[in-house]
Design an enzyme around this catalytic site. Structure first.
Site, short mmCIF file in Angstrom:
data_model
loop_
_atom_site.label_atom_id
_atom_site.label_comp_id
_atom_site.label_asym_id
_atom_site.label_seq_id
_atom_site.Cartn_x
_atom_site.Cartn_y
_atom_site.Cartn_z
N SER A 272 9.13 -0.51 -3.25
CA SER A 272 8.93 -1.97 -3.31
C SER A 272 10.10 -2.66 -2.62
O SER A 272 11.21 -2.12 -2.56
CB SER A 272 8.89 -2.42 -4.77
OG SER A 272 9.05 -3.81 -4.87
N TYR B 67 11.72 -1.88 -13.54
CA TYR B 67 10.91 -1.71 -12.32
C TYR B 67 11.82 -1.50 -11.10
O TYR B 67 11.61 -0.57 -10.31
CB TYR B 67 10.02 -2.94 -12.13
CG TYR B 67 9.07 -2.84 -10.96
CD1 TYR B 67 7.99 -1.98 -11.00
CD2 TYR B 67 9.27 -3.61 -9.81
CE1 TYR B 67 7.11 -1.88 -9.93
CE2 TYR B 67 8.40 -3.52 -8.74
CZ TYR B 67 7.32 -2.66 -8.80
OH TYR B 67 6.47 -2.56 -7.73
N1 LIG Z 1 1.28 -5.46 -6.12
C1 LIG Z 1 2.49 -5.67 -5.62
O1 LIG Z 1 2.91 -6.81 -5.39
C2 LIG Z 1 3.35 -4.51 -5.27
C3 LIG Z 1 4.51 -4.77 -4.52
C4 LIG Z 1 5.34 -3.70 -4.19
C5 LIG Z 1 5.01 -2.42 -4.59
N2 LIG Z 1 3.89 -2.20 -5.32
C6 LIG Z 1 3.59 -0.84 -5.73
O2 LIG Z 1 2.32 -0.49 -5.22
C7 LIG Z 1 1.75 0.52 -6.07
C8 LIG Z 1 0.34 0.11 -6.44
O3 LIG Z 1 0.41 -1.08 -7.19
P1 LIG Z 1 -0.82 -2.08 -7.39
O4 LIG Z 1 -0.25 -3.43 -7.24
O5 LIG Z 1 -1.97 -1.66 -6.57
O6 LIG Z 1 -1.11 -1.86 -8.95
P2 LIG Z 1 -2.44 -1.60 -9.79
O7 LIG Z 1 -3.58 -2.35 -9.23
O8 LIG Z 1 -2.05 -1.82 -11.21
O9 LIG Z 1 -2.72 -0.04 -9.54
C9 LIG Z 1 -1.86 0.94 -10.08
C10 LIG Z 1 -2.50 2.29 -9.86
O10 LIG Z 1 -1.60 3.30 -10.37
C11 LIG Z 1 -2.34 4.16 -11.23
N3 LIG Z 1 -1.50 4.69 -12.29
C12 LIG Z 1 -0.61 4.01 -13.07
N4 LIG Z 1 -0.06 4.83 -13.96
C13 LIG Z 1 -0.62 6.04 -13.77
C14 LIG Z 1 -0.47 7.31 -14.39
N5 LIG Z 1 0.37 7.49 -15.41
N6 LIG Z 1 -1.19 8.35 -13.93
C15 LIG Z 1 -2.05 8.20 -12.89
N7 LIG Z 1 -2.24 7.02 -12.26
C16 LIG Z 1 -1.54 5.97 -12.70
C17 LIG Z 1 -3.44 3.27 -11.82
O11 LIG Z 1 -4.48 4.10 -12.30
P3 LIG Z 1 -5.45 3.66 -13.54
O12 LIG Z 1 -5.65 2.17 -13.41
O13 LIG Z 1 -6.69 4.45 -13.27
O14 LIG Z 1 -4.73 4.03 -14.77
C18 LIG Z 1 -3.83 2.45 -10.61
O15 LIG Z 1 -4.74 3.16 -9.79
C19 LIG Z 1 2.68 0.64 -7.28
O16 LIG Z 1 3.55 1.74 -7.08
C20 LIG Z 1 3.48 -0.65 -7.23
O17 LIG Z 1 4.75 -0.54 -7.83
C21 LIG Z 1 3.04 -3.22 -5.67
#
Ligand SMILES: NC(=O)c1ccc[n+]([C@@H]2O[C@H](COP(=O)([O-])OP(=O)(O)OC[C@H]3O[C@@H](n4cnc5c(N)ncnc54)[C@H](OP(=O)(O)O)[C@@H]3O)[C@@H](O)[C@H]2O)c1
Length: 238
Positions: free
Chosen positions: A127, A140
């Site tokens: 991130s 985080y």
């Molecule tokens: N959104 C942002 O602004 C942002 C910015 C920078 C970085 N990121 C990073 O991008 C990545 C994706 O984030 P997102 O925003 O798309 O979030 P999201 O919609 O909440 O998706 C998170 C994903 O991770 C999976 N996950 C979480 N814990 C898990 C576990 N213990 N075992 C297996 N799968 C797990 C979830 O699976 P289930 O739902 O099936 O449990 C889901 O598919 C993350 O690493 C986040 O830190 C996001």
């Protein structure tokens, strides 16, 4: 270019858009997650769904059994929770986030890295937060800073095997993870746009992918300020 890609955290948000994007581009896609309903929707779109909790090393290793060699492995699964009161530090929350974002990444590396060979690529989703200490992001931010170091060292140690390593450091993306935030999110990007930028950067073999540019520039400039000055400015964020 097409090939075989495995994406963790593909059941939601950014990972889902990446899985659908690679699927549409003709790749063979394995998409991982825990939510059975959302994984079934991915399977309907032609993605091979793998259901396991990445915090469980045995379950993660079992999911890798029988998979063919991969061209691309995207470790994207993650979660976000904030430390509401640093003085009453929530150690359980801290452990939960470290488990989900860092320890689980170790389990997925152990399980899936053996499927990568010469000419393939590993991508780790960190991130932009690790460029600047932000209020309440102790857990985080620390987990993502650890991923930055992990990717940097893997880049050194996998070079001999011919495996490239890309660190992905997005700003705010509109996903279920950020939908829970109750603060302004500058330069918030649609998940489809973020997935497109990541696919483009990975196709170009970039070592690091970060966006949106203006937001990243701001974070890096603020991150370069003397600590005392940032402390004074950051008072306005809480
Ligand atoms: N959104 C942002 O602004 C942002 C910015 C920078 C970085 N990121 C990073 O991008 C990545 C994706 O984030 P997102 O925003 O798309 O979030 P999201 O919609 O909440 O998706 C998170 C994903 O991770 C999976 N996950 C979480 N814990 C898990 C576990 N213990 N075992 C297996 N799968 C797990 C979830 O699976 P289930 O739902 O099936 O449990 C889901 O598919 C993350 O690493 C986040 O830190 C996001």
């Amino acid at each position: 270019m097409s090939g075989r890609v495995l994406i963790t955290g593909a059941s939601s948000g950014l990972g889902r858009e990446l899985a659908l994007g690679y699927q549409a581009a003709g790749w063979q896609v394995w998409g991982c997650g825990r939510d059975a309903g959302r994984l079934a929707e991915l399977a309907d779109a032609g993605v091979t769904a793998l259901r396991f909790d990445a915090r469980d090393g045995d379950a993660t290793a079992a999911a890798a059994a029988g998979l063919p060699p991969l061209d691309l492995l995207i470790l994207n699964a993650g979660g976000c929770e904030y430390i509401k009161d640093a003085h009453q530090f929530d150690g359980a929350l801290f452990a939960r986030i470290m488990d989900t974002n860092l320890v689980a990444t170790g389990h997925t590396l152990a399980a899936f890295l053996p499927l990568l060979g010469k000419g393939s690529r590993l991508a780790i989703v960190s991130s932009a937060v690790s460029w600047l200490p932000l209020p309440q992001a102790e857990a985080y931010g620390a987990s993502k800073a650890a991923l930055d170091y992990l990717a940097a060292t893997l880049r050194l140690d996998l070079r001999g095997a011919g495996i490239g390593v890309t660190l992905i450091r997005p700003g705010f993306i509109d996903t279920p993870l950020t939908a829970r935030n109750h603060f302004p999110m500058p330069c918030l990007l649609p998940a489809e746009t973020a997935a497109y930028l990541i696919m483009k950067g990975l196709a170009a073999g970039r070592q690091q992918i970060y966006f949106p540019f203006r937001f990243i520039l701001l974070l890096r400039l603020l991150g370069a300020l003397p600590v005392g000055l940032w402390l004074r400015l950051a008072r306005h964020l809480t």
